[in-house]
Design an enzyme around this catalytic site. Structure first.
Site, PDB file in Angstrom:
ATOM      1  CG  HIS A  68      -2.067  -1.039   1.018  1.00 47.47           C
ATOM      2  ND1 HIS A  68      -3.173  -0.852   0.222  1.00 47.47           N
ATOM      3  CD2 HIS A  68      -2.170  -2.298   1.518  1.00 47.47           C
ATOM      4  CE1 HIS A  68      -3.924  -1.942   0.254  1.00 47.47           C
ATOM      5  NE2 HIS A  68      -3.335  -2.842   1.026  1.00 47.47           N
TER       6      HIS A  68
ATOM      7  N   GLY B 236      -6.930 -15.261  -8.399  1.00 51.16           N
ATOM      8  CA  GLY B 236      -7.730 -14.814  -7.250  1.00 51.16           C
ATOM      9  C   GLY B 236      -7.051 -14.945  -5.905  1.00 51.16           C
TER      10      GLY B 236
ATOM     11  CB  SER C  63      -5.578  -8.901 -13.588  1.00 50.89           C
ATOM     12  OG  SER C  63      -5.110  -8.141 -12.519  1.00 50.89           O
TER      13      SER C  63
ATOM     14  CG  ASP D 199      -0.226  -5.394  -8.652  1.00 49.41           C
ATOM     15  OD1 ASP D 199       0.581  -5.351  -7.711  1.00 49.41           O
ATOM     16  OD2 ASP D 199      -1.453  -5.375  -8.494  1.00 49.41           O
TER      17      ASP D 199
HETATM   18  C1  GLA Z   1      -2.919  -4.254  -5.160  1.00 43.78           C
HETATM   19  C2  GLA Z   1      -2.728  -3.108  -6.151  1.00 43.78           C
HETATM   20  C3  GLA Z   1      -1.309  -2.573  -6.092  1.00 43.78           C
HETATM   21  C4  GLA Z   1      -0.893  -2.237  -4.660  1.00 43.78           C
HETATM   22  C5  GLA Z   1      -1.222  -3.398  -3.719  1.00 43.78           C
HETATM   23  C6  GLA Z   1      -0.998  -3.045  -2.263  1.00 43.78           C
HETATM   24  O1  GLA Z   1      -2.129  -5.341  -5.539  1.00 43.78           O
HETATM   25  O2  GLA Z   1      -3.012  -3.545  -7.460  1.00 43.78           O
HETATM   26  O3  GLA Z   1      -1.193  -1.441  -6.926  1.00 43.78           O
HETATM   27  O4  GLA Z   1      -1.499  -1.051  -4.226  1.00 43.78           O
HETATM   28  O5  GLA Z   1      -2.568  -3.824  -3.852  1.00 43.78           O
HETATM   29  O6  GLA Z   1       0.351  -2.828  -2.023  1.00 43.78           O
END
Ligand code: GLA
Length: 374
Positions: A36, A128, A134, A178
């Site tokens: 986060h 999931g 994704s 991600d």
């Molecule tokens: C998800 C979001 C990322 C990031 C994480 C938490 O995976 O896609 O962008 O914010 O949560 O670190």
């Protein structure tokens, strides 16, 4: 859009029936530290999963799009009425097809003429569980399009486009971690990422250590709404502190004057950034593990994104000989946790923790046999 299902998965060779096709793949990701923090312009340390998503693609000999997922046994056809990427004809696709369609559409908006396409997807990235299946699909799709259509796109620009596909076509207001990890990380090293500058550094894992990832067996619920709520709280906290983003707060004490829950949320983000910066200094596995466990406590107590099953798994892991530290990985509210273990011990530790957890009524599963590749 019409959607059909197959009983047995169809291979790429069968799907393209003798035509030549372009193939590209991309991994999921496990975040080791820095959760986060991406939408707060901060720092993180993901690593790619050994599992990958493979996208095979050929220009169709009829107009419109045919996307087939061998993983789901499902095919989506749309845009058959002479449609191209800017005119899909009927309704826009749903399910796995929207990620692919989003990538095509975004390239179209950038002036790339995308013809009718046949696309075949196969993946062994767990779905999931918070390992960014994704992002793997988006990045693999864009890599295949880049090579099929000779589009000039570097790996960072590709990751940013993939992130936009997720935001605009899957409706998830995610940060950049991600897709950057899927585009730039490998499964042997950590990728240090600065979400503000998008600078990256490839760093080795702590010496004599390896990773295991365990799925809690609890599906991620509330994720989208709570994720957006946390983002909004962070923005409010940054604005009250008079900074563009929480990344700009370097002293944890500076957040103490904020009202609750902003104080807790900001304390997590600021302390998490500091943990990542500590971890990139070539620390020992024991120290890295302590940072991971501190991250979990902060996500549980201050950021409030953990759930009981993840807390129990992390506690079981941390009480097991050979485990340096553990934490939830990804957004939270379900999904998986990651642990750093003594090299050579991960597979046994994973099996024994899963067994003990499930003996208490859980349904956890070992996801990543990282040990197999080290
Ligand atoms: C998800 C979001 C990322 C990031 C994480 C938490 O995976 O896609 O962008 O914010 O949560 O670190």
């Amino acid at each position: 859009m019409t959607q059909t299902y197959t009983q047995a998965p169809i291979s790429a060779a069968e799907f393209f029936a003798g035509r030549s096709y372009t193939q590209a793949s991309a991994p999921g990701r496990v975040n080791l530290l820095g959760e986060h923090t991406d939408y707060n312009d901060g720092f993180m340390l993901p690593i790619a999963t050994p599992q990958r998503t493979t996208v095979s693609m050929a220009i169709g000999d009829e107009p419109g799009f045919r996307f087939y997922s061998a993983t789901l046994g499902s095919e989506a056809r749309f845009g058959g009425g002479g449609g191209d990427s800017n005119n899909p004809g009927e309704d826009a696709p749903t399910g796995f097809a929207r990620y692919i369609f989003g990538c095509i559409r975004l390239l179209g908006e950038r002036g790339v003429a995308v013809p009718g396409l046949r696309v075949h997807v196969d993946s062994n990235v767990p779905l999931g569980t918070g390992l960014s299946s994704s992002a793997a699909l988006e990045v693999a799709t864009l890599r295949a399009l880049r090579s099929l259509l000779a589009v000039e796109l570097d790996d960072v620009a590709l990751a940013l486009l993939a992130q936009q596909a997720e935001i605009q076509y899957a409706g998830v207001n995610c940060g950049v971690m991600d897709q950057m990890a899927s585009s730039l990380a490998d499964a042997e090293n950590m990728l240090f990422l600065d979400a503000r500058t998008l600078a990256t550094r490839i760093l080795p894992l702590p010496a004599a250590a390896e990773i295991i990832v365990i799925d809690s067996g609890v599906a991620r619920t509330l994720e989208a709404s709570k994720y957006n709520e946390r983002r909004a709280e962070c923005e409010r906290a940054a604005s009250m502190l008079g900074v563009p983003a929480l990344r700009d707060v370097v002293d944890v004490d500076a957040v103490e004057a904020l009202p609750e829950p902003l104080r807790q949320r900001a304390r997590h983000v600021v302390s998490e950034d500091l943990r990542v910066l500590d971890a990139i200094g070539g620390v020992s596995a024991a120290h890295f593990g302590q940072l991971m466990s501190a991250s979990h406590a902060s996500l549980r107590d201050d950021y409030e994104v953990s759930i009981g099953a993840l807390d129990s798994l992390v506690a079981l892991l941390c009480a097991t000989d050979g485990v340096h530290g553990a934490r939830l990985t990804g957004a939270g509210f379900g999904g998986a946790c990651v642990a750093l273990c003594r090299k050579g011990a991960a597979a046994d530790i994973g099996a024994s923790v899963v067994k003990r957890f499930n003996a208490g009524g859980g349904s956890a599963g070992l996801l990543l046999p990282y040990s197999a590749i080290h």
